[in-house]
Design a protein around this motif. Sequence first.
Motif, short mmCIF file in Angstrom:
data_model
loop_
_atom_site.label_atom_id
_atom_site.label_comp_id
_atom_site.label_asym_id
_atom_site.label_seq_id
_atom_site.Cartn_x
_atom_site.Cartn_y
_atom_site.Cartn_z
N LEU A 472 5.88 65.11 1.89
CA LEU A 472 6.48 64.88 0.35
C LEU A 472 7.16 63.39 1.24
CD1 LEU A 472 7.67 67.27 -1.30
CD2 LEU A 472 4.98 65.72 -2.05
N ASN A 473 7.78 63.47 2.20
CA ASN A 473 8.60 62.30 2.70
C ASN A 473 7.71 61.55 3.04
OD1 ASN A 473 11.31 62.98 1.54
ND2 ASN A 473 11.70 64.69 3.87
N GLN A 474 6.84 61.46 4.15
CA GLN A 474 6.07 60.48 4.50
C GLN A 474 5.22 59.79 3.33
OE1 GLN A 474 3.24 62.94 7.08
NE2 GLN A 474 4.84 63.52 8.31
N LYS A 475 4.59 60.34 2.81
CA LYS A 475 3.70 60.05 1.18
C LYS A 475 4.56 58.88 0.62
CE LYS A 475 0.21 63.69 -0.40
NZ LYS A 475 -1.08 62.96 -0.19
N ASN A 478 4.63 55.28 1.95
CA ASN A 478 3.42 54.94 2.58
C ASN A 478 3.63 53.78 1.07
OD1 ASN A 478 3.01 55.84 5.33
ND2 ASN A 478 1.60 57.76 4.82
N GLN A 479 4.32 54.61 0.49
CA GLN A 479 3.57 54.14 -1.25
C GLN A 479 3.92 52.58 -1.45
OE1 GLN A 479 5.06 56.97 -3.89
NE2 GLN A 479 3.22 58.34 -3.70
#
Length: 479
Positions: A472-475, A478-479
Amino acid sequence: MHKKLLGLVLSILFLFTFLVDYGYAQDARINPPREVLEKKIEEVAKRRGIPTVILKSIARVESVFQQYNPDGTVYTGRKGSIGLMQIYNKYGWFDTNRLKYDIDYNIEAGAEVLLMKWNMALNKLPRIGDMNPNILEHWYFALWAYNGWSKSNNPNMVPYKYPTWTKKYTYQQLIYLVAEKEYGQKITPIDPKLLPKNGLPDKNKHYDTPQPFHYGDIVMYKKGDIVKADVKTSLRIRKQPNGVEIGRVIGGTVLDVLEGPVLKEGYFWYRVKQRDGELEGWVVGNWIVKIGEKEEYPLKDIADCWAKDYILKLYDMGIVNGDSNKKYYPNKSITRQEMAILIARALKLEGEGYELNYADKDNIKDWAIDYVKAVSKAGYLDGFEDNTFRPDRYITREEAALMIARILGDENIEAELTYKDLAEINPQFISAVKVAGKYGIMLGKGDGTFKPKEPLTRSGAAKVIVKLLEVLNQKADNQ
């Protein structure tokens, strides 16, 4: 100028003195002081599970603590034995050059030779008592064989004359004399009356431990110690003490001691677990060394758990806190209401104002009700077709995968599943299992199966939550 020159000369002299005294004169080929050598021998003996007085006395008898002659040449025996421990390298077991010029290596080789003789005493020589290596009297035949299993070490044949010299004592008698006179340690020999009048004793003979007997100082490890494999190649892991081999680890591998010591067939055994792996079994204490003690964890029952790092991370985040006894119960399966708590806390979900309409809502524990509301409101954990939540039912691995997919909002992906038990996965969960695998949150077992109907353990749940938060943190980044 003169002061600077004098200072430089003094610095050089100090450095030379330091190298001679503490650098062990490997290049200069000068014998270190006896006390330095004894300390080195003690360190090796403790690492190798040998009473220190035994190994020190061997060095005293073999070379009088000499690695080098006064002229700098290597101290060598009549048959070519080398250095401090007088290693006879006829079979090429050791590096001859290192035996000559590396004192530490020479001592290690001496310990290894002695352990070979100890192994002989267990398999090819007479035994004594229960062969506890920490009883000094039990080393009698291993010492007899240090320079070869020879009838010349039968005390009933000594003193007698060789062509060029007279032998007053057997080898083991010399060791015992040194141990007592120079180290104050008495060792009771086997009564010569129990030995044959000449030749070698029967290898199948079993002698009682001579009385009085004396204990050595072999280092014992305990549950909670952190050790590493101290081997050149690999360390065998066995199913039980002296049992069948179940795997190996390379030198330097860190292990947690779970149980021991257990005396079996002349060695002390310890049950250990690979710290960065799943391998668990029994190892001989002679080939491990302690590097630390187990940390005190805030949850008392996670020290030996493979998922302790995940559990600790959740503890630090305030997501888990254990029960009143500060236990997490990592090996127990996790219930649906317990999983609701982890998810709601991890994602900071709120269920305020949401009304549950499950037929069994009264069965949900007071301490879980708000969290069940939160995950139900978010749509991450559904009830069943009969309108029940079943709070005490264990959540299965495939159900956990569905929860993961819903949280990630990624329930449909193209991916191939190769699990051996693919047919056992409920069709409605196939896509979710793909998502869980794609992000590395839930993978198959070591045998190539997914075990979809198997309950998720509390250890597995901790890993799922941590991995899920990472994704979730990576997503978000990347937003």
